[in-house]
Design a protein around this motif. Structure first.
Motif, PDB file in Angstrom:
ATOM      1  N   HIS A  45       1.999  12.698   0.683  1.00 32.40           N
ATOM      2  CA  HIS A  45       1.833  12.036  -0.719  1.00 32.40           C
ATOM      3  C   HIS A  45       0.722  11.104  -0.904  1.00 32.40           C
ATOM      4  CE1 HIS A  45       5.657  13.816  -1.873  1.00 32.40           C
ATOM      5  NE2 HIS A  45       6.226  13.307  -0.706  1.00 32.40           N
ATOM      6  N   PRO A  46      -0.735  11.574  -0.680  1.00 33.85           N
ATOM      7  CA  PRO A  46      -1.707  10.568  -0.843  1.00 33.85           C
ATOM      8  C   PRO A  46      -1.800  10.009  -2.031  1.00 33.85           C
ATOM      9  CG  PRO A  46      -2.345  12.992  -0.835  1.00 33.85           C
ATOM     10  CD  PRO A  46      -1.073  13.113  -0.562  1.00 33.85           C
ATOM     11  N   GLU A  47      -1.228  10.524  -2.987  1.00 31.84           N
ATOM     12  CA  GLU A  47      -1.624   9.857  -4.514  1.00 31.84           C
ATOM     13  C   GLU A  47      -0.708   8.779  -4.519  1.00 31.84           C
ATOM     14  OE1 GLU A  47       2.278  12.557  -4.770  1.00 31.84           O
ATOM     15  OE2 GLU A  47       0.312  12.475  -3.743  1.00 31.84           O
ATOM     16  N   THR A  48       0.185   8.649  -3.821  1.00 34.41           N
ATOM     17  CA  THR A  48       1.030   7.204  -3.750  1.00 34.41           C
ATOM     18  C   THR A  48       0.443   6.143  -2.883  1.00 34.41           C
ATOM     19  OG1 THR A  48       2.598   7.893  -2.073  1.00 34.41           O
ATOM     20  CG2 THR A  48       2.978   8.627  -4.412  1.00 34.41           C
ATOM     21  N   LEU A  57       0.023   9.658   3.705  1.00 33.10           N
ATOM     22  CA  LEU A  57      -1.206  10.190   3.536  1.00 33.10           C
ATOM     23  C   LEU A  57      -1.379  11.506   3.351  1.00 33.10           C
ATOM     24  CD1 LEU A  57      -3.568   7.707   5.298  1.00 33.10           C
ATOM     25  CD2 LEU A  57      -3.550   8.136   2.711  1.00 33.10           C
ATOM     26  N   GLU A 101      -2.247   3.466  -1.363  1.00 35.46           N
ATOM     27  CA  GLU A 101      -3.392   2.592  -1.881  1.00 35.46           C
ATOM     28  C   GLU A 101      -3.924   1.906  -0.638  1.00 35.46           C
ATOM     29  OE1 GLU A 101      -6.461   1.791  -3.200  1.00 35.46           O
ATOM     30  OE2 GLU A 101      -5.191   2.025  -4.880  1.00 35.46           O
ATOM     31  N   HIS A 136       0.810  -1.325   0.024  1.00 31.49           N
ATOM     32  CA  HIS A 136       0.088  -0.139   0.286  1.00 31.49           C
ATOM     33  C   HIS A 136       0.789   1.330   0.119  1.00 31.49           C
ATOM     34  CE1 HIS A 136       0.774  -0.390   4.179  1.00 31.49           C
ATOM     35  NE2 HIS A 136       0.680   0.687   4.482  1.00 31.49           N
TER      36      HIS A 136
END
Length: 250
Positions: free
Chosen positions: A178-181, A175, A183, A39
Motif C-alpha cells: 500500500h505505497p499510497e499510505t 511500500l 510517507e 510515516h
C-alpha cells in the motif's frame, strides 16, 4: 475445490459449508490498530498479516484455505500514549480470539491457523491457543515475521533483534502492498539502546512508547518496496507449506 474468493467474509453460507465439507483450513489473520510512527498507517500490522494469508491461500494446493475475517483489534496498551492506537484489555482480547476460533470450529473446520502480525499479541495468543486446544478445539499459530526468520538477514540490511516496530521490515512491506499510505519523508530511524542491550543479552523487555517517543524501533529509512515484495512472497510460500502440513496431518 475452487473457491470464488478465499475471503470468509465475502462468501455465502453455502460456499462456506462446501469449504468445510471439503476439509479446507482456515487462516485467521490477527493484528492491531496502533501508531506506527508518523510515516505508516495505524492498520500496518493487520494489513500485513491479511495480505500474507490471502497470498498463501492463492498459492496453496488443493485442498485450499479460507482467510477468516481479520481480527484488527489487538493487545496494544504500550502504544496508547500515541494517537491512533486502539486496544482491548488482555481478557477481552483473549476472549475475542477464543470465541472467533470456537465459532469457526463449530462450522466444521478442524484446521485453524492463527497468523499474528503484532508482537504484543504473541503472549496472549499463546495462552489462548493452549486454552482452545485443552478444551478440545486445537489450533496452531505463527507470527508473520517468524515465517521468514532464517532469511531476514538476506532481505533486510539492519535486522532488529527482538523485533522492530515501524521499521525497515514493516515499512518495506507497506511500500509493496500500500505505497499510497506511506510517507517516507516522515520516516526516522530510532532505537531504544538501553533496552536493545538487554534484548541482545537474552532478556525480554516489555516496551512502552511514551508520549514523546517517535514510535519507531528500527531503521525505516532503509526500506524499499522490493524488500517488501520478497518478504511477502517468502512468508506466503512458507504459510502455504504449513497449510499442506495441516492437511497431511488429517
Amino acid at each position: 475445490m475452487n473457491l470464488r474468493t478465499p475471503l470468509w467474509a465475502s462468501l455465502r453460507r453455502d460456499e462456506i459449508a462446501a469449504a468445510s465439507d471439503a476439509g479446507a483450513a482456515v487462516l485467521l489473520p490477527v493484528g492491531s490498530i496502533e501508531q506506527h510512527g508518523t510515516h505508516l498507517p495505524v492498520n500496518t500490522d493487520i494489513a500485513i498479516a491479511t495480505a500474507v494469508c490471502v497470498r498463501a491461500s492463492e498459492i496453496s494446493e488443493t485442498p485450499s484455505a479460507l482467510v477468516g475475517p481479520a481480527v484488527w483489534s489487538g493487545y496494544s496498551p504500550h502504544h496508547m500514549n500515541l494517537p491512533g492506537t486502539l486496544t482491548l484489555d488482555l481478557n477481552s482480547f483473549q476472549a475475542l480470539i477464543y470465541e472467533v476460533c470456537t465459532g469457526i470450529w463449530h462450522h466444521g473446520f478442524r484446521k485453524i491457523l492463527i497468523v499474528n502480525g503484532h508482537g504484543g499479541n504473541a503472549g496472549p495468543l499463546a495462552g489462548t491457543a493452549q486454552r482452545l486446544t485443552s478444551a478440545g478445539h486445537p489450533v496452531v499459530s505463527c507470527s508473520v515475521g517468524g515465517l521468514v526468520g532464517d532469511e531476514m538477514d538476506t532481505i533486510f540490511q539492519r535486522r532488529v533483534k527482538g523485533g522492530g516496530h515501524a521499521c525497515e521490515l514493516e515499512t518495506s512491506v507497506m511500500l509493496h502492498l500500500h505505497p499510497e499510505t506511506v510517507e517516507m519523508s516522515k520516516a526516522v530511524d530510532h532505537m531504544d539502546l538501553k533496552s536493545q542491550e538487554l534484548i541482545e543479552a537474552g532478556v525480554t523487555v516489555p516496551s512502552v512508547f511514551g508520549p514523546d517517543d517517535p514510535g519507531v524501533r528500527g531503521f525505516p529509512t532503509l526500506a524499499t518496496a522490493e524488500k517488501g515484495r520478497r518478504f511477502v512472497e517468502l512468508a506466503a510460500e512458507r504459510l502455504a507449506h504449513i497449510v499442506q502440513l495441516l492437511h497431511r496431518g488429517g
